[in-house]
Scaffold this active site. Structure first.
Site, PDB file in Angstrom:
ATOM      1  N   ASP A   1     117.898   4.282  25.777  1.00  0.00           N
ATOM      2  CA  ASP A   1     119.212   4.340  26.430  1.00  0.00           C
ATOM      3  C   ASP A   1     119.381   5.733  27.019  1.00  0.00           C
ATOM      4  O   ASP A   1     118.644   6.656  26.685  1.00  0.00           O
ATOM      5  CB  ASP A   1     120.308   4.053  25.394  1.00  0.00           C
ATOM      6  CG  ASP A   1     121.713   4.026  26.011  1.00  0.00           C
ATOM      7  OD1 ASP A   1     121.834   3.727  27.210  1.00  0.00           O
ATOM      8  OD2 ASP A   1     122.683   4.321  25.290  1.00  0.00           O
ATOM      9  N   SER A   2     120.373   5.876  27.868  1.00  0.00           N
ATOM     10  CA  SER A   2     120.683   7.186  28.437  1.00  0.00           C
ATOM     11  C   SER A   2     121.193   8.163  27.375  1.00  0.00           C
ATOM     12  O   SER A   2     121.122   9.356  27.563  1.00  0.00           O
ATOM     13  CB  SER A   2     121.759   7.036  29.510  1.00  0.00           C
ATOM     14  OG  SER A   2     122.879   6.372  28.971  1.00  0.00           O
TER      15      SER A   2
ATOM     16  N   TYR B   1     124.129   8.389  32.518  1.00  0.00           N
ATOM     17  CA  TYR B   1     123.481   7.879  33.726  1.00  0.00           C
ATOM     18  C   TYR B   1     124.493   7.204  34.658  1.00  0.00           C
ATOM     19  O   TYR B   1     124.272   7.127  35.857  1.00  0.00           O
ATOM     20  CB  TYR B   1     122.414   6.833  33.363  1.00  0.00           C
ATOM     21  CG  TYR B   1     121.121   7.364  32.786  1.00  0.00           C
ATOM     22  CD1 TYR B   1     120.958   8.710  32.459  1.00  0.00           C
ATOM     23  CD2 TYR B   1     120.053   6.504  32.565  1.00  0.00           C
ATOM     24  CE1 TYR B   1     119.764   9.174  31.925  1.00  0.00           C
ATOM     25  CE2 TYR B   1     118.853   6.957  32.040  1.00  0.00           C
ATOM     26  CZ  TYR B   1     118.713   8.287  31.713  1.00  0.00           C
ATOM     27  OH  TYR B   1     117.530   8.730  31.192  1.00  0.00           O
ATOM     28  N   GLY B   2     125.578   6.695  34.073  1.00  0.00           N
ATOM     29  CA  GLY B   2     126.514   5.845  34.812  1.00  0.00           C
ATOM     30  C   GLY B   2     127.095   6.484  36.067  1.00  0.00           C
ATOM     31  O   GLY B   2     127.511   5.787  36.979  1.00  0.00           O
TER      32      GLY B   2
ATOM     33  N   CYS C   1     120.193   0.181  27.856  1.00  0.00           N
ATOM     34  CA  CYS C   1     121.132   0.856  28.744  1.00  0.00           C
ATOM     35  C   CYS C   1     121.479  -0.072  29.905  1.00  0.00           C
ATOM     36  O   CYS C   1     120.596  -0.504  30.647  1.00  0.00           O
ATOM     37  CB  CYS C   1     120.485   2.138  29.259  1.00  0.00           C
ATOM     38  SG  CYS C   1     121.444   3.009  30.497  1.00  0.00           S
TER      39      CYS C   1
ATOM     40  N   GLU D   1     133.433   8.020  21.930  1.00  0.00           N
ATOM     41  CA  GLU D   1     132.836   9.261  21.437  1.00  0.00           C
ATOM     42  C   GLU D   1     133.866  10.162  20.765  1.00  0.00           C
ATOM     43  O   GLU D   1     133.523  10.964  19.898  1.00  0.00           O
ATOM     44  CB  GLU D   1     132.107   9.968  22.576  1.00  0.00           C
ATOM     45  CG  GLU D   1     131.001   9.066  23.125  1.00  0.00           C
ATOM     46  CD  GLU D   1     129.921   9.773  23.916  1.00  0.00           C
ATOM     47  OE1 GLU D   1     130.109  10.937  24.287  1.00  0.00           O
ATOM     48  OE2 GLU D   1     128.876   9.127  24.150  1.00  0.00           O
TER      49      GLU D   1
ATOM     50  N   CYS E   1     128.306  -2.527  28.371  1.00  0.00           N
ATOM     51  CA  CYS E   1     127.989  -1.114  28.116  1.00  0.00           C
ATOM     52  C   CYS E   1     127.749  -0.971  26.627  1.00  0.00           C
ATOM     53  O   CYS E   1     128.503  -1.536  25.825  1.00  0.00           O
ATOM     54  CB  CYS E   1     129.152  -0.222  28.556  1.00  0.00           C
ATOM     55  SG  CYS E   1     128.980   1.513  28.041  1.00  0.00           S
ATOM     56  N   THR E   2     126.713  -0.233  26.262  1.00  0.00           N
ATOM     57  CA  THR E   2     126.343  -0.182  24.840  1.00  0.00           C
ATOM     58  C   THR E   2     127.396   0.473  23.954  1.00  0.00           C
ATOM     59  O   THR E   2     127.358   0.305  22.742  1.00  0.00           O
ATOM     60  CB  THR E   2     125.010   0.564  24.646  1.00  0.00           C
ATOM     61  OG1 THR E   2     125.072   1.783  25.378  1.00  0.00           O
ATOM     62  CG2 THR E   2     123.856  -0.285  25.122  1.00  0.00           C
ATOM     63  N   HIS E   3     128.316   1.227  24.541  1.00  0.00           N
ATOM     64  CA  HIS E   3     129.390   1.804  23.720  1.00  0.00           C
ATOM     65  C   HIS E   3     130.459   0.764  23.359  1.00  0.00           C
ATOM     66  O   HIS E   3     131.186   0.935  22.381  1.00  0.00           O
ATOM     67  CB  HIS E   3     130.092   2.933  24.464  1.00  0.00           C
ATOM     68  CG  HIS E   3     129.365   4.248  24.454  1.00  0.00           C
ATOM     69  ND1 HIS E   3     128.121   4.415  24.993  1.00  0.00           N
ATOM     70  CD2 HIS E   3     129.722   5.465  23.975  1.00  0.00           C
ATOM     71  CE1 HIS E   3     127.748   5.677  24.860  1.00  0.00           C
ATOM     72  NE2 HIS E   3     128.697   6.339  24.252  1.00  0.00           N
TER      73      HIS E   3
END
Lengths: 272, 272
Positions: free
Chosen positions: B13-14, B45-46, B76, B157, B189-191
Site C-alpha cells: 500500500d502507499s 498516493y491519492g 492500495c 489517522e 480506500c483501505t482506511h
C-alpha cells in the site's frame, strides 16, 4: 539599484501551503521577483522523519541557489523546525529567513507583556519543540503551550473553512487554549492562515492575538532587503515563477485559494 | 505441501492503510507468511499524478518479487486504479489480486439484485473511475454513484472514529447516497474499514450493504491459493514481516490501530 537587487526571492515549502507566504510577500513587496518551489510530489513533510525532511530541504535549497536567488524564505514550518541550520549552512552568504523565527518575534511583540504564548502546527513541528525553544531563547520567562492540529491541513485542502465541521475541529483543538486566556497564538503551519478569522472568532473573548507568520516573515523580508540595499526599486510588478515536483489533481484550484489570485504558469521540476 | 506454498504473500500500500488488508488475510489464512510494504515516505498516493503512482507501484513490485512472494495483493485503491495492469505485467507468472476487483465482485454479489452501487474513495481513485469501469465491465445494467471523501483518511489517522466530527463528516459525504437508497456501498480506500460501523449506522434505514474490500480480497486470496494448490498447510502461525520506506512519528500507534494487534518489528527499507 544593484544588479543583485533584481534577483528573485526564493520561497519554498513542502507543498502549496507556502503560497500563503508568497501572497503576503507580494502584498508587502509588489516589485520583487519571486521563485517558489513546492515539493508536491513528497508532501506532507509533517509526518516524515527528521532526517528525510533535512534531505529534501537541502535538495530544494540547491535548486533555489542555481536560480541565483538573493534570499531564501523557508515557508515550511516543518523544515524550519527540522532543518533551518542545514539550509543556512548550505546557503552560505545568501541570507535565510524562516517562519518559525518570524512567528516567534511577532508573538513576543504582540502585546506589552506576551507572557503566555500558544503554538499550533503539524505533529512534526510541535514534537520538535522548535517554537518553544525559539521563544524561550528570546526570553526564558515566557510560558509556551503547544498543540498539534493535524486535521486543519486536510480541512483547508477540502475547502471546509467555515462550516460546522471546521468550527467543531477548531473548538476541539483550541478549547484548552481559550480556557488559558493566552496573550498570543502562533499559527505555526502555512495552511492555518486560511482559518485565521474562524480562530479569532473562537478566541474572541479571551484577549488572544492571533499571529499569522506569513505576514510576519513578509515584514522581516522587507527589513532584511532594506538593510542590505537589495530592495527591487525598478517600479515594475515582480515576476512570479512557480515550480512544483508534481502537479497533483485539483492543484490549480488549491494553489489559487492559497495565493488569493489567478496562477498562470506552473513548471514541473522533480528533484529526483 | 509444495515448497512454494511456504513462500510469503506480498501485500503493499502507499502507507499503513493496507494493514487493514493484512489483518483480514491473517484472520482468514492464519498459517500464511506475509510480507507487507508500506511506502510511508511518499504517502499519500491519492493526490499524486497517475504517472508518479505507476512508477512507485513498480518499484514496490520489484521489491516484493526479490522477496520471492507467491502472490501479490495490491492493498492500495489508488494503485489498483492507476497501475494494476503495470503491476500484473511486471509480476509475470506471479498472480496479482487487487482491492478494486475484489470490492467490485463483492458488491455485485451483495444483494440478489445489486443494481445501484455506491463507491467512496480518495480523489485519485474516484477521478480515475476505475470502480465504475470495473462494475460496468461485469454488468453494464448497473448504476454506479461515486464520491471522493478526502477527509476520512486524516480522521482515521487522528483517531477520530466515532465522535461528532466524524459523524458530521460521514453525513456530509454520504447524505446523497442515503437519499438514493443504494443496494451496496464499496469502501474504496483501505482506511475506510475503520469507519464501517459509523457508515452502517448512518445508512441503516436505507437497506445498503456496506462492502469492506479488505475482507473481500482476503476471501479471494483463499480461493486463489486453494485453486493453485499454494495454501500453506504447515499448521504453524504465519510469520509477518513489515517493511516501510520511512518510519513516521506515531507510526507504531497508527499501525497497531489498523492491524488490530501489536506489531513487534518494522524494517525501514527505502526504495530510492
Amino acid at each position: 539599484m544593484s544588479s543583485k537587487a533584481n534577483a528573485p526571492i526564493g520561497i519554498f515549502d513542502s507543498g502549496i501551503g507556502g503560497l500563503t507566504v508568497v501572497k503576503a510577500v507580494m502584498e508587502k513587496l509588489p516589485h520583487e521577483n519571486i521563485i517558489y518551489y513546492g515539493d508536491t510530489a513528497r508532501v506532507p513533510y509533517g509526518i516524515k522523519s527528521i532526517s528525510t525532511v533535512r534531505e529534501y530541504a537541502l535538495q530544494i535549497t540547491d535548486f533555489l541557489l542555481t536560480q541565483q536567488v538573493k534570499t531564501i524564505l523557508i515557508a515550511c514550518n516543518t523544515v524550519s523546525a527540522a532543518a533551518n541550520q542545514d539550509v543556512r549552512a548550505r546557503a552560505g552568504t545568501i541570507p535565510v529567513l524562516d517562519v518559525v523565527e518570524a512567528g516567534t518575534k511577532a508573538a513576543l511583540r504582540a502585546q506589552a507583556a506576551s507572557n503566555r504564548i500558544g503554538v499550533i502546527g503539524t505533529m512534526a513541528t510541535i514534537n520538535s519543540q522548535t517554537y518553544e525553544q525559539s521563544i524561550l531563547k528570546e526570553n526564558s520567562n515566557k510560558r509556551v503551550y503547544s498543540k498539534a492540529c493535524p486535521m486543519l491541513v486536510p480541512l483547508a485542502e477540502e475547502g471546509w473553512i467555515s462550516n460546522e465541521i471546521s468550527r467543531l475541529t477548531i473548538a476541539e483543538y483550541l478549547q484548552d487554549f481559550r480556557d488559558k486566556s493566552l496573550d498570543a497564538l502562533i499559527l505555526g503551519c502555512t495552511h492555518y492562515p486560511l482559518f485565521k478569522t474562524e480562530i479569532e472568532d473562537f478566541l474572541k473573548d479571551s484577549g488572544t492575538d492571533v499571529i499569522d507568520s506569513a505576514v510576519s516573515i513578509a515584514a522581516k523580508t522587507e527589513a532584511l532587503l532594506t538593510e542590505n540595499e537589495l530592495l527591487n526599486t525598478s517600479g515594475k510588478t515582480g515576476r512570479f515563477d512557480c515550480f512544483v515536483s508534481d502537479k497533483p489533481q485539483r492543484f490549480q484550484t488549491l494553489a489559487e485559494r492559497f495565493l488569493g489570485k489567478k496562477l498562470n504558469r506552473i513548471e514541473i521540476s522533480p528533484l529526483l
